[in-house]
Design a protein around this motif. Sequence first.
Motif, PDB file in Angstrom:
ATOM      1  N   GLU A 164       0.836  -1.205   0.000  1.00 44.90           N
ATOM      2  CA  GLU A 164       0.000   0.000   0.000  1.00 44.90           C
ATOM      3  C   GLU A 164       0.867   1.249   0.000  1.00 44.90           C
ATOM      4  O   GLU A 164       0.605   2.209  -0.749  1.00 44.90           O
ATOM      5  N   SER A 167       2.695   1.790  -3.361  1.00 41.57           N
ATOM      6  CA  SER A 167       1.839   2.041  -4.520  1.00 41.57           C
ATOM      7  C   SER A 167       1.456   3.507  -4.701  1.00 41.57           C
ATOM      8  O   SER A 167       0.883   3.873  -5.725  1.00 41.57           O
ATOM      9  N   HIS A 185      -0.757  -8.266  -6.896  1.00 43.36           N
ATOM     10  CA  HIS A 185      -1.239  -6.906  -6.680  1.00 43.36           C
ATOM     11  C   HIS A 185      -1.251  -6.147  -7.994  1.00 43.36           C
ATOM     12  O   HIS A 185      -0.321  -6.269  -8.811  1.00 43.36           O
ATOM     13  N   ASN A 187      -2.467  -2.033  -9.404  1.00 42.47           N
ATOM     14  CA  ASN A 187      -3.104  -0.744  -9.118  1.00 42.47           C
ATOM     15  C   ASN A 187      -3.290   0.106 -10.377  1.00 42.47           C
ATOM     16  O   ASN A 187      -3.435   1.324 -10.305  1.00 42.47           O
ATOM     17  N   LEU A 219      -8.556  -4.073  -8.383  1.00 41.71           N
ATOM     18  CA  LEU A 219      -7.535  -3.056  -8.150  1.00 41.71           C
ATOM     19  C   LEU A 219      -7.300  -2.799  -6.665  1.00 41.71           C
ATOM     20  O   LEU A 219      -8.208  -2.922  -5.836  1.00 41.71           O
ATOM     21  N   ASN A 220      -6.058  -2.403  -6.376  1.00 42.08           N
ATOM     22  CA  ASN A 220      -5.696  -1.812  -5.078  1.00 42.08           C
ATOM     23  C   ASN A 220      -5.903  -2.762  -3.905  1.00 42.08           C
ATOM     24  O   ASN A 220      -6.172  -2.329  -2.782  1.00 42.08           O
ATOM     25  N   GLU A 236      -8.985  -2.568   0.593  1.00 42.57           N
ATOM     26  CA  GLU A 236      -8.691  -1.789  -0.615  1.00 42.57           C
ATOM     27  C   GLU A 236      -8.028  -0.467  -0.238  1.00 42.57           C
ATOM     28  O   GLU A 236      -8.546   0.294   0.585  1.00 42.57           O
ATOM     29  N   GLU A 240      -4.720   4.071  -6.757  1.00 41.65           N
ATOM     30  CA  GLU A 240      -4.787   3.676  -8.168  1.00 41.65           C
ATOM     31  C   GLU A 240      -3.778   4.495  -8.969  1.00 41.65           C
ATOM     32  O   GLU A 240      -3.670   5.714  -8.801  1.00 41.65           O
TER      33      GLU A 240
END
Length: 259
Positions: A164, A167, A185, A187, A219-220, A236, A240
Motif C-alpha cells: 500500500e 503504490s 497486486h 493498481n 484493483l488496489n 482496498e 490507483e
Amino acid sequence: MCEIFCFNSNTPKQVNECLQCFYNHSDEHPDGWGLANMQSNEFVIDKEPIKANCSEHLKDILSHPVVGKNVFAHIRLATVGEIISPNCHPFTEADDNNRSWMLIHNGTIFDYPKLDEYVEKENGDTDSERILLYIIDKVNEFEAKKGALSTIKERFNLLSEIVEDLSKNNKLNLMIYDGDLTYIHSNMRDSLYYLKNDEGFLVATTPLTDDIDWKPVELNKLFGLIDGKIIFESGEHENEYILTKEHEEYLSSLKRDGN
C-alpha cells in the motif's frame, strides 16, 4: 513496460501452451525474458537479456513439458535499468531465516526515496530489484523483533502494508512468492487479468486464451494464493495508478539516457 505471468495450482500441471502465448508478446517487450518454476522447494530459474522469440535456450525449454504448481514468467520492456542479465526478472533473494523470495514487477517506481539505499546493494540497476530487497529487510526486521519466524498470515499482513505504501504515485503490478504464498497486486486498470478454473489460477497482463471467463484483477488489493485458491485478501487502498504527463516525461527522459 513489461508483461507478467503466474500459474498457481494444487497439483503440478503442464503450462507450455500458455507460456508460448505469453512469450509471443515479446516483439513488443524485447529487452529480456525470465521463467521461474518451483521444484522440490527451490526455484529453477532461467532468464536472458534478449527477446524471448529470439532465444534458442527458451525454445529448448518450451520444447519439453514445463510442469509445476507455481510457475512465473516475465518479458521486459526496459524503463529503469540497462538491458543486461542481472536486470531480467524474476529477482530472488533469501531473508535472514533462509526463506527464498521471488519477485516480478510490471511498472515503474517514480517516487519512493526509501529504495535509494539499495542502489549500491543490488546486483543490477532496476527499481524492481530494490523493491524485493526492501521487502526482505522489512521481513527481517519483523522477525528479529518477534524473535521467531513469521506466520504466513503475519507475512501477508506485513506485505499488505508495504505494498500500500509503495503504490502511492507508482505503478505496482507485482507477483511475489515466499515459498508458501503467492502474492498478487495491481493498481492500474486493465493491466492484469486472471482465469480461475479446474486447472488452477492463471494471472497475466493480458488474457492468454480464448476463454470468456478471464476477469480483471481487482484493483488496489493484495491477494494471497495457495494451491490455486485465494486464502487472503487485503482491504482496498486508494492508490490507483493513472499515467500523468509528468510520468510520461520521466519515462521519456530514461529512454533518452539509454535505459
